[in-house]
Design an enzyme around this catalytic site. Structure first.
Site, PDB file in Angstrom:
ATOM      1  N   ASP A 152      -9.686 -11.463   7.802  1.00  0.00           N
ATOM      2  CA  ASP A 152      -9.608 -10.158   7.298  1.00  0.00           C
ATOM      3  C   ASP A 152     -11.153  -9.588   6.835  1.00  0.00           C
ATOM      4  O   ASP A 152     -11.566  -8.490   7.210  1.00  0.00           O
ATOM      5  CB  ASP A 152      -8.851 -10.502   5.967  1.00  0.00           C
ATOM      6  CG  ASP A 152      -8.597  -8.945   5.154  1.00  0.00           C
ATOM      7  OD1 ASP A 152      -7.763  -8.134   5.661  1.00  0.00           O
ATOM      8  OD2 ASP A 152      -9.489  -8.940   4.175  1.00  0.00           O
TER       9      ASP A 152
ATOM     10  N   LYS B 108     -13.422  -6.274   8.283  1.00  0.00           N
ATOM     11  CA  LYS B 108     -14.169  -5.367   7.214  1.00  0.00           C
ATOM     12  C   LYS B 108     -15.601  -5.455   7.526  1.00  0.00           C
ATOM     13  O   LYS B 108     -16.179  -4.092   7.648  1.00  0.00           O
ATOM     14  CB  LYS B 108     -13.756  -5.866   5.883  1.00  0.00           C
ATOM     15  CG  LYS B 108     -12.325  -5.620   5.350  1.00  0.00           C
ATOM     16  CD  LYS B 108     -11.737  -6.352   4.246  1.00  0.00           C
ATOM     17  CE  LYS B 108     -10.468  -6.187   3.936  1.00  0.00           C
ATOM     18  NZ  LYS B 108     -10.061  -6.754   2.660  1.00  0.00           N
TER      19      LYS B 108
ATOM     20  N   GLU C 208      -2.458 -10.653   2.506  1.00  0.00           N
ATOM     21  CA  GLU C 208      -1.786 -10.162   3.576  1.00  0.00           C
ATOM     22  C   GLU C 208      -0.303 -10.795   3.708  1.00  0.00           C
ATOM     23  O   GLU C 208      -0.207 -11.516   3.441  1.00  0.00           O
ATOM     24  CB  GLU C 208      -2.633 -10.241   5.091  1.00  0.00           C
ATOM     25  CG  GLU C 208      -4.169  -9.822   4.922  1.00  0.00           C
ATOM     26  CD  GLU C 208      -4.128  -8.337   4.870  1.00  0.00           C
ATOM     27  OE1 GLU C 208      -3.433  -7.807   5.918  1.00  0.00           O
ATOM     28  OE2 GLU C 208      -4.669  -7.978   3.959  1.00  0.00           O
TER      29      GLU C 208
ATOM     30  N   LYS D 152      -7.449  -2.351   8.667  1.00  0.00           N
ATOM     31  CA  LYS D 152      -8.811  -2.961   9.010  1.00  0.00           C
ATOM     32  C   LYS D 152      -8.769  -3.600  10.290  1.00  0.00           C
ATOM     33  O   LYS D 152      -9.372  -3.495  11.153  1.00  0.00           O
ATOM     34  CB  LYS D 152      -9.413  -3.915   8.097  1.00  0.00           C
ATOM     35  CG  LYS D 152      -8.604  -5.069   7.420  1.00  0.00           C
ATOM     36  CD  LYS D 152      -7.907  -4.671   6.157  1.00  0.00           C
ATOM     37  CE  LYS D 152      -6.764  -5.554   5.990  1.00  0.00           C
ATOM     38  NZ  LYS D 152      -6.330  -5.877   4.291  1.00  0.00           N
TER      39      LYS D 152
ATOM     40  N   GLY E 147     -10.959  -2.118  -0.729  1.00  0.00           N
ATOM     41  CA  GLY E 147     -10.083  -1.718  -1.488  1.00  0.00           C
ATOM     42  C   GLY E 147     -10.217  -0.262  -2.123  1.00  0.00           C
ATOM     43  O   GLY E 147     -10.808   0.587  -1.349  1.00  0.00           O
TER      44      GLY E 147
ATOM     45  N   VAL F  83       0.998  -1.314  -0.010  1.00  0.00           N
ATOM     46  CA  VAL F  83       0.184  -0.220  -0.013  1.00  0.00           C
ATOM     47  C   VAL F  83       0.806   1.356   0.167  1.00  0.00           C
ATOM     48  O   VAL F  83       0.756   2.008  -0.746  1.00  0.00           O
ATOM     49  CB  VAL F  83      -0.761  -0.114   1.294  1.00  0.00           C
ATOM     50  CG1 VAL F  83      -1.587   1.175   1.129  1.00  0.00           C
ATOM     51  CG2 VAL F  83      -1.846  -1.239   1.216  1.00  0.00           C
TER      52      VAL F  83
ATOM     53  N   GLY G 176       0.356  -9.264  -4.880  1.00  0.00           N
ATOM     54  CA  GLY G 176       0.113  -8.377  -3.990  1.00  0.00           C
ATOM     55  C   GLY G 176      -1.475  -8.196  -3.123  1.00  0.00           C
ATOM     56  O   GLY G 176      -1.736  -7.270  -2.534  1.00  0.00           O
TER      57      GLY G 176
HETATM   58  N1  HSE Z   1      -5.740  -9.205   2.002  1.00  0.00           N
HETATM   59  C1  HSE Z   1      -6.541  -8.130   1.575  1.00  0.00           C
HETATM   60  C2  HSE Z   1      -7.661  -8.858   0.567  1.00  0.00           C
HETATM   61  C3  HSE Z   1      -6.007  -7.071   1.165  1.00  0.00           C
HETATM   62  O1  HSE Z   1      -7.109  -9.952  -0.153  1.00  0.00           O
HETATM   63  O2  HSE Z   1      -8.723  -8.457   0.387  1.00  0.00           O
HETATM   64  C4  HSE Z   1      -7.187  -5.911   1.045  1.00  0.00           C
HETATM   65  O3  HSE Z   1      -7.603  -5.266   2.193  1.00  0.00           O
END
Ligand code: HSE
Length: 326
Positions: free
Chosen positions: A205, A209, A194, A109, A138, A14, A191
């Protein structure tokens, strides 16, 4: 031309996207600020906090520091962009920046969800702005939309695909018969994942969110432990094939609604109809589907992970701060 100095914490996926876009678009951003409110300013990265300088030999060494105190003590730095990820020390760094009356932008997050509102409280106390558009979905401007554009609505339900890595894995397994392992490896190379992809595939994750989305949609933080959270690690090619033969598709959905004043949220694999609005969200795309009393149903879709899409959302927060809070 006045310079607005910002500090960047972290130069990973990022942070490097933020640096690249700010370098490339400095002039356009200045023009946009001028068009909006007549201010003649440029955004300048004054310091970048990194852990290992030897990994960034191409960067201007005068910008790099391993000492966060240097950033805190520099009163000319007005905005801190936290792009380091992880709960600690990111949380403490954000708090100390706000206590120094710096505005804070974050894509984190995990730290935001785990702080359960306390980071916002610190921002309020210190009368600074704390924004985190990039933390959910994103590049999709969903937080600002819920906060601003849908203010005349009661949101009754939020659902969506809010983890790019897992959607990428499921899409590769569904459309290209990829193995789970290969698809995850590719998601890491691109990319999307995480630093530790366990939090993508075990659902944490997406849990962070959906907690943030719930807070914004329903005005209340759900207890993270109350969110029913299952990952995708147990998914099998057979499950995917069986769903296909039934005209269905397996997606990793996050859902939240307010029932009798309580937030009921979950993150799990679901078999959905091919006609479902979320069925054709492929790859690292994310989508958020809102049910509102006045606006009706709305669907927002866009790149949910990756360097530039996420950096685009971070910069939108920096821009808004400069525009509104100077
Ligand atoms: N690892 C997270 C995803 C990155 O794959 O959504 C974005 O928050």
């Amino acid at each position: 031309m006045e310079k607005i100095k910002i500090a960047l914490l972290g130069l990973g996926t990022v942070g490097s996207g933020v640096r690249e876009i700010l370098n490339e678009k400095q002039e356009q951003l200045s023009q946009k600020i001028y068009q909006k409110n007549g201010q003649k300013v440029t955004i300048e990265i004054a310091k970048i906090l990194i852990r290992r300088p030897e990994n960034y030999l191409e960067a201007d060494p005068s910008l790099l520091t391993t000492n966060y105190q240097e950033i805190l003590d520099d009163d000319s730095i007005k905005v801190v962009v936290e792009a380091m990820g992880g709960e600690h020390p990111a949380t403490e760094y954000m708090i100390s920046a706000m206590e120094k009356k710096k505005q804070v932008v974050s894509a984190n997050k995990l730290a935001i969800a785990k702080s359960h509102g306390s980071l916002e409280e610190v921002a309020r106390k210190n009368q600074v702005h704390f924004s985190y558009e990039a933390a959910v979905a994103g590049t999709v401007p969903i937080l600002r939309t819920i906060n601003d554009s849908l203010v005349a609505n009661e949101i009754t339900k939020v659902s969506g695909i809010i983890n790019g890595t897992t959607n990428y894995i499921l899409s590769k397994m569904t459309n290209e018969q990829s193995s789970y392992k290969d698809a995850l490896k590719k998601a890491q190379e691109l990319g999307f994942a995480e630093a530790d992809p366990a939090s993508d595939v075990n659902g944490d994750d997406a849990k962070y969110k959906i907690a943030i989305l719930s807070r914004l949609a329903f005005g209340k933080w759900p207890d993270l432990d109350s969110i029913d959270c299952q990952g995708i690690t147990a998914v099998t090619p057979k499950q995917i094939k069986d769903a296909k033969t039934k005209g269905k598709v397996i997606k990793f959905l996050a859902q939240s609604e307010k029932v009798n004043g309580n937030i009921i949220a979950s993150v799990s694999l679901q078999e959905i109809d091919r006609q479902h609005p979320l069925a054709h969200v492929e790859g690292a795309m994310n989508a958020v589907y809102l049910h509102c009393d006045n606006a009706g149903e709305l669907l927002f879709q866009g790149a949910g992970a990756g360097s530039r899409p996420t950096a685009s959302a971070v910069i939108s927060d920096v821009f808004e701060i400069i525009e509104r809070y100077r």
